[in-house]
Motif scaffolding. Structure first.
Motif, PDB file in Angstrom:
ATOM      1  N   LYS A  14       0.838  -1.202   0.000  1.00 59.61           N
ATOM      2  CA  LYS A  14       0.000   0.000   0.000  1.00 59.61           C
ATOM      3  C   LYS A  14       0.872   1.251   0.000  1.00 59.61           C
ATOM      4  CE  LYS A  14      -3.523   2.430   2.651  1.00 59.61           C
ATOM      5  NZ  LYS A  14      -4.365   2.413   3.856  1.00 59.61           N
ATOM      6  N   ASP A  15       1.891   1.284   0.840  1.00 57.81           N
ATOM      7  CA  ASP A  15       2.799   2.431   0.894  1.00 57.81           C
ATOM      8  C   ASP A  15       3.501   2.629  -0.452  1.00 57.81           C
ATOM      9  OD1 ASP A  15       2.086   2.836   3.521  1.00 57.81           O
ATOM     10  OD2 ASP A  15       3.905   1.900   4.347  1.00 57.81           O
ATOM     11  N   ALA A  16       3.927   1.536  -1.077  1.00 59.66           N
ATOM     12  CA  ALA A  16       4.598   1.626  -2.366  1.00 59.66           C
ATOM     13  C   ALA A  16       3.643   2.145  -3.440  1.00 59.66           C
ATOM     14  CB  ALA A  16       5.154   0.260  -2.767  1.00 59.66           C
ATOM     15  N   LEU A  17       2.422   1.655  -3.431  1.00 60.06           N
ATOM     16  CA  LEU A  17       1.426   2.086  -4.405  1.00 60.06           C
ATOM     17  C   LEU A  17       1.128   3.576  -4.271  1.00 60.06           C
ATOM     18  CD1 LEU A  17      -0.742   1.434  -6.541  1.00 60.06           C
ATOM     19  CD2 LEU A  17      -2.271   0.903  -4.649  1.00 60.06           C
ATOM     20  N   LEU A  18       0.918   4.021  -3.039  1.00 57.14           N
ATOM     21  CA  LEU A  18       0.637   5.439  -2.810  1.00 57.14           C
ATOM     22  C   LEU A  18       1.832   6.320  -3.168  1.00 57.14           C
ATOM     23  CD1 LEU A  18      -1.383   5.215   0.528  1.00 57.14           C
ATOM     24  CD2 LEU A  18      -2.260   5.624  -1.782  1.00 57.14           C
ATOM     25  N   THR A  19       3.028   5.844  -2.900  1.00 62.65           N
ATOM     26  CA  THR A  19       4.229   6.597  -3.242  1.00 62.65           C
ATOM     27  C   THR A  19       4.384   6.713  -4.750  1.00 62.65           C
ATOM     28  OG1 THR A  19       5.329   5.895  -1.210  1.00 62.65           O
ATOM     29  CG2 THR A  19       6.750   6.682  -2.990  1.00 62.65           C
ATOM     30  N   LEU A  20       4.212   5.608  -5.454  1.00 62.96           N
ATOM     31  CA  LEU A  20       4.318   5.629  -6.914  1.00 62.96           C
ATOM     32  C   LEU A  20       3.248   6.527  -7.514  1.00 62.96           C
ATOM     33  CD1 LEU A  20       5.571   4.660  -9.544  1.00 62.96           C
ATOM     34  CD2 LEU A  20       4.081   2.637  -9.416  1.00 62.96           C
ATOM     35  N   GLY A  21       2.027   6.419  -7.025  1.00 63.17           N
ATOM     36  CA  GLY A  21       0.954   7.274  -7.512  1.00 63.17           C
ATOM     37  C   GLY A  21       1.255   8.743  -7.288  1.00 63.17           C
ATOM     38  N   ASP A  22       1.782   9.082  -6.129  1.00 68.05           N
ATOM     39  CA  ASP A  22       2.137  10.472  -5.827  1.00 68.05           C
ATOM     40  C   ASP A  22       3.223  10.974  -6.768  1.00 68.05           C
ATOM     41  OD1 ASP A  22       2.001  12.889  -4.133  1.00 68.05           O
ATOM     42  OD2 ASP A  22       4.050  12.288  -3.588  1.00 68.05           O
ATOM     43  N   GLU A  23       4.210  10.140  -7.047  1.00 69.96           N
ATOM     44  CA  GLU A  23       5.290  10.572  -7.943  1.00 69.96           C
ATOM     45  C   GLU A  23       4.776  10.775  -9.373  1.00 69.96           C
ATOM     46  OE1 GLU A  23       9.457   9.144  -6.065  1.00 69.96           O
ATOM     47  OE2 GLU A  23       8.234   7.510  -6.898  1.00 69.96           O
ATOM     48  N   ILE A  24       3.878   9.931  -9.818  1.00 64.97           N
ATOM     49  CA  ILE A  24       3.311  10.087 -11.160  1.00 64.97           C
ATOM     50  C   ILE A  24       2.490  11.372 -11.236  1.00 64.97           C
ATOM     51  CG2 ILE A  24       1.673   9.129 -12.828  1.00 64.97           C
ATOM     52  CD1 ILE A  24       2.570   6.319 -11.840  1.00 64.97           C
ATOM     53  N   VAL A  25       1.620  11.577 -10.262  1.00 63.84           N
ATOM     54  CA  VAL A  25       0.768  12.772 -10.258  1.00 63.84           C
ATOM     55  C   VAL A  25       1.604  14.042 -10.131  1.00 63.84           C
ATOM     56  CG1 VAL A  25      -0.997  14.011  -8.930  1.00 63.84           C
ATOM     57  CG2 VAL A  25      -1.275  11.574  -9.432  1.00 63.84           C
ATOM     58  N   THR A  26       2.601  14.022  -9.274  1.00 64.41           N
ATOM     59  CA  THR A  26       3.475  15.190  -9.113  1.00 64.41           C
ATOM     60  C   THR A  26       4.176  15.510 -10.428  1.00 64.41           C
ATOM     61  OG1 THR A  26       3.822  14.692  -6.775  1.00 64.41           O
ATOM     62  CG2 THR A  26       5.452  16.118  -7.843  1.00 64.41           C
ATOM     63  N   HIS A  27       4.639  14.490 -11.119  1.00 61.12           N
ATOM     64  CA  HIS A  27       5.297  14.705 -12.410  1.00 61.12           C
ATOM     65  C   HIS A  27       4.322  15.313 -13.421  1.00 61.12           C
ATOM     66  CE1 HIS A  27       8.028  14.030 -15.772  1.00 61.12           C
ATOM     67  NE2 HIS A  27       6.949  13.658 -16.445  1.00 61.12           N
ATOM     68  N   ILE A  28       3.123  14.764 -13.497  1.00 57.98           N
ATOM     69  CA  ILE A  28       2.135  15.263 -14.459  1.00 57.98           C
ATOM     70  C   ILE A  28       1.751  16.700 -14.145  1.00 57.98           C
ATOM     71  CG2 ILE A  28      -0.250  14.992 -15.258  1.00 57.98           C
ATOM     72  CD1 ILE A  28       0.180  11.944 -14.990  1.00 57.98           C
ATOM     73  N   HIS A  29       1.571  17.022 -12.876  1.00 54.20           N
ATOM     74  CA  HIS A  29       1.219  18.390 -12.499  1.00 54.20           C
ATOM     75  C   HIS A  29       2.339  19.371 -12.810  1.00 54.20           C
ATOM     76  CE1 HIS A  29      -2.617  18.180 -10.097  1.00 54.20           C
ATOM     77  NE2 HIS A  29      -2.398  16.925 -10.438  1.00 54.20           N
ATOM     78  N   GLY A  30       3.569  18.897 -12.836  1.00 55.90           N
ATOM     79  CA  GLY A  30       4.704  19.765 -13.109  1.00 55.90           C
ATOM     80  C   GLY A  30       4.967  19.997 -14.581  1.00 55.90           C
ATOM     81  N   HIS A  31       4.217  19.324 -15.447  1.00 56.12           N
ATOM     82  CA  HIS A  31       4.416  19.454 -16.885  1.00 56.12           C
ATOM     83  C   HIS A  31       3.091  19.783 -17.554  1.00 56.12           C
ATOM     84  CE1 HIS A  31       7.870  17.134 -15.591  1.00 56.12           C
ATOM     85  NE2 HIS A  31       8.481  17.559 -16.668  1.00 56.12           N
ATOM     86  N   SER A  32       3.168  20.652 -18.539  1.00 53.21           N
ATOM     87  CA  SER A  32       1.933  20.967 -19.263  1.00 53.21           C
ATOM     88  C   SER A  32       1.619  19.831 -20.221  1.00 53.21           C
ATOM     89  CB  SER A  32       2.089  22.274 -20.033  1.00 53.21           C
ATOM     90  OG  SER A  32       3.123  22.155 -20.983  1.00 53.21           O
ATOM     91  N   LEU A  33       0.375  19.473 -20.253  1.00 55.54           N
ATOM     92  CA  LEU A  33      -0.057  18.381 -21.117  1.00 55.54           C
ATOM     93  C   LEU A  33      -0.657  18.950 -22.403  1.00 55.54           C
ATOM     94  CD1 LEU A  33      -1.774  16.062 -18.519  1.00 55.54           C
ATOM     95  CD2 LEU A  33       0.479  15.821 -19.511  1.00 55.54           C
ATOM     96  N   PRO A  34      -0.444  18.276 -23.515  1.00 54.95           N
ATOM     97  CA  PRO A  34      -1.060  18.756 -24.751  1.00 54.95           C
ATOM     98  C   PRO A  34      -2.575  18.602 -24.677  1.00 54.95           C
ATOM     99  CG  PRO A  34      -0.057  16.614 -25.085  1.00 54.95           C
ATOM    100  CD  PRO A  34       0.314  17.067 -23.693  1.00 54.95           C
ATOM    101  N   VAL A  35      -3.256  19.521 -25.312  1.00 59.50           N
ATOM    102  CA  VAL A  35      -4.707  19.467 -25.357  1.00 59.50           C
ATOM    103  C   VAL A  35      -5.110  18.451 -26.402  1.00 59.50           C
ATOM    104  CG1 VAL A  35      -6.806  20.767 -25.858  1.00 59.50           C
ATOM    105  CG2 VAL A  35      -4.914  21.863 -24.641  1.00 59.50           C
ATOM    106  N   VAL A  36      -5.996  17.561 -26.018  1.00 57.38           N
ATOM    107  CA  VAL A  36      -6.490  16.550 -26.942  1.00 57.38           C
ATOM    108  C   VAL A  36      -7.936  16.888 -27.260  1.00 57.38           C
ATOM    109  CG1 VAL A  36      -6.978  14.103 -27.279  1.00 57.38           C
ATOM    110  CG2 VAL A  36      -4.966  14.821 -25.957  1.00 57.38           C
ATOM    111  N   ASN A  37      -8.198  17.148 -28.518  1.00 58.81           N
ATOM    112  CA  ASN A  37      -9.553  17.464 -28.940  1.00 58.81           C
ATOM    113  C   ASN A  37     -10.279  16.185 -29.322  1.00 58.81           C
ATOM    114  OD1 ASN A  37      -9.304  20.287 -28.678  1.00 58.81           O
ATOM    115  ND2 ASN A  37      -8.153  20.346 -30.591  1.00 58.81           N
ATOM    116  N   TYR A  38     -11.496  16.052 -28.869  1.00 63.00           N
ATOM    117  CA  TYR A  38     -12.300  14.876 -29.160  1.00 63.00           C
ATOM    118  C   TYR A  38     -13.338  15.252 -30.201  1.00 63.00           C
ATOM    119  CZ  TYR A  38     -15.762  11.212 -28.766  1.00 63.00           C
ATOM    120  OH  TYR A  38     -16.635  10.210 -29.049  1.00 63.00           O
TER     121      TYR A  38
END
Length: 78
Positions: free
Chosen positions: A41-65
């Motif tokens: 559980k600790d590993a899962l939450l840590t990995l999830g936090d690192e992924i989310v932190t990385h995504i929040h720190g980078h602008s994502l391209p806009v995807v039009n549907y």
């Protein structure tokens, strides 16, 4: 294992490496079945936090549907 796949998918789509120093320092992976539930559980939450932190720190391209480009067939799992 799903979080590992999410990380790899994100890295493949964006060509950016997600830093997982804290997760790696825990020295646990989904295949370590001898570790206890809390460690996983600790590993899962840590990995999830690192992924989310990385995504929040980078602008994502806009995807039009567009409904015109969407496939009419939908796959469903039972």
């Amino acid at each position: 294992m799903l979080m590992i796949h999410i990380k790899k998918y994100y890295e493949g789509v964006t060509n950016e490496e997600v830093g997982t120093e804290r997760y790696n320092s825990l020295e646990i992976s989904p295949v370590h079945i001898h570790k206890d539930k809390k460690a996983h559980k600790d590993a899962l939450l840590t990995l999830g936090d690192e992924i989310v932190t990385h995504i929040h720190g980078h602008s994502l391209p806009v995807v039009n549907y567009s409904s015109e480009t969407a496939s009419q067939k939908v796959a469903a799992e039972h």
